[in-house]
Design a protein around this motif. Structure first.
Motif, short mmCIF file in Angstrom:
data_model
loop_
_atom_site.label_atom_id
_atom_site.label_comp_id
_atom_site.label_asym_id
_atom_site.label_seq_id
_atom_site.Cartn_x
_atom_site.Cartn_y
_atom_site.Cartn_z
N LEU A 39 0.82 -1.21 0.00
CA LEU A 39 0.00 0.00 0.00
C LEU A 39 0.85 1.26 0.00
N GLN A 43 0.68 4.15 -2.89
CA GLN A 43 0.33 5.52 -2.53
C GLN A 43 1.29 6.52 -3.16
N TYR A 60 -9.59 -8.28 -2.15
CA TYR A 60 -9.20 -7.38 -1.06
C TYR A 60 -8.24 -6.31 -1.59
N TRP A 61 -7.20 -6.74 -2.33
CA TRP A 61 -6.21 -5.79 -2.84
C TRP A 61 -6.84 -4.85 -3.86
N ARG A 63 -9.93 -3.71 -3.79
CA ARG A 63 -10.67 -2.68 -3.03
C ARG A 63 -9.71 -1.67 -2.41
N GLU A 64 -8.59 -2.13 -1.87
CA GLU A 64 -7.62 -1.23 -1.25
C GLU A 64 -7.00 -0.28 -2.28
N ALA A 67 -9.43 2.36 -3.48
CA ALA A 67 -9.61 3.41 -2.48
C ALA A 67 -8.51 4.47 -2.59
N ILE A 68 -7.33 4.08 -3.04
CA ILE A 68 -6.23 5.02 -3.22
C ILE A 68 -6.43 5.84 -4.50
#
Length: 134
Positions: A39, A43, A60-61, A63-64, A67-68
Motif C-alpha cells: 500500500l 500511494q 481485497y487488494w 478494493r484497497e 480506495a487510493i
C-alpha cells in the motif's frame, strides 16, 4: 519525467512482484514488495491501471487500491498465461499480467465486496457438506 501508466501485480503469500510500464511500453518498475509495503508503494505511484490475477485475496487488494485512486482490473490467471515469455516465475507472471491487462478484448472479473465473498464462502462450505459421499 516518465510516469507509470500500467502495473501488473502478481500477488503471493508474503512477497508480491510488481511490473510497471509507461505509455510507450518501456519498463519503469520491476521489483519485489513485501506484503506490508504494498500500500505504501501504491500511494507513491500516481493513479494508473493495475492488473491483478483473480483469486480470493485479489478482491481485497483491488478494493484497497481502488480506495487510493487506481483503476484495478482482475483477470483469471489463465487469460494472462499466453503472455508469459520466459520460464514461469513471479516476475514473468507480473509482466504477463501487465501486458494482458491492456488488451482490448480481455475479459475481467468484477471486484467482489466483503459481503459477496462471505456469501460465496457459505455456499462453498454448504456444497462440501452436501456433496460428500456417504
Amino acid at each position: 519525467m516518465l510516469t507509470v501508466t500500467t502495473i501488473g501485480l502478481d500477488i503471493a503469500k508474503s512477497v508480491f512482484q510488481v511490473h510497471g510500464v509507461d505509455t510507450a511500453g518501456q519498463v519503469l518498475v520491476r521489483r519485489q514488495l513485501k506484503r506490508r509495503h504494498v500500500l505504501a508503494f501504491f500511494q507513491k505511484v500516481p493513479p494508473c491501471l493495475v492488473g491483478i490475477g483473480a483469486c480470493a485475496s485479489s478482491h481485497y487488494w483491488s478494493r484497497e487500491l481502488q480506495a487510493i485512486g487506481h483503476i484495478v482490473r482482475l483477470m483469471p490467471p489463465a487469460y494472462a498465461k499466453p503472455y508469459v515469455k520466459r520460464p514461469k516465475n513471479d516476475a514473468t507472471d507480473a509482466e504477463a499480467i501487465c501486458e494482458a491487462v491492456t488488451r482490448a478484448n480481455m475479459r475481467f472479473v468484477p471486484t467482489k465486496t466483503p459481503e459477496q465473498q462471505s456469501c460465496l464462502m457459505l455456499h462453498r462450505t454448504r456444497h462440501l457438506f452436501t456433496s460428500r459421499p456417504r
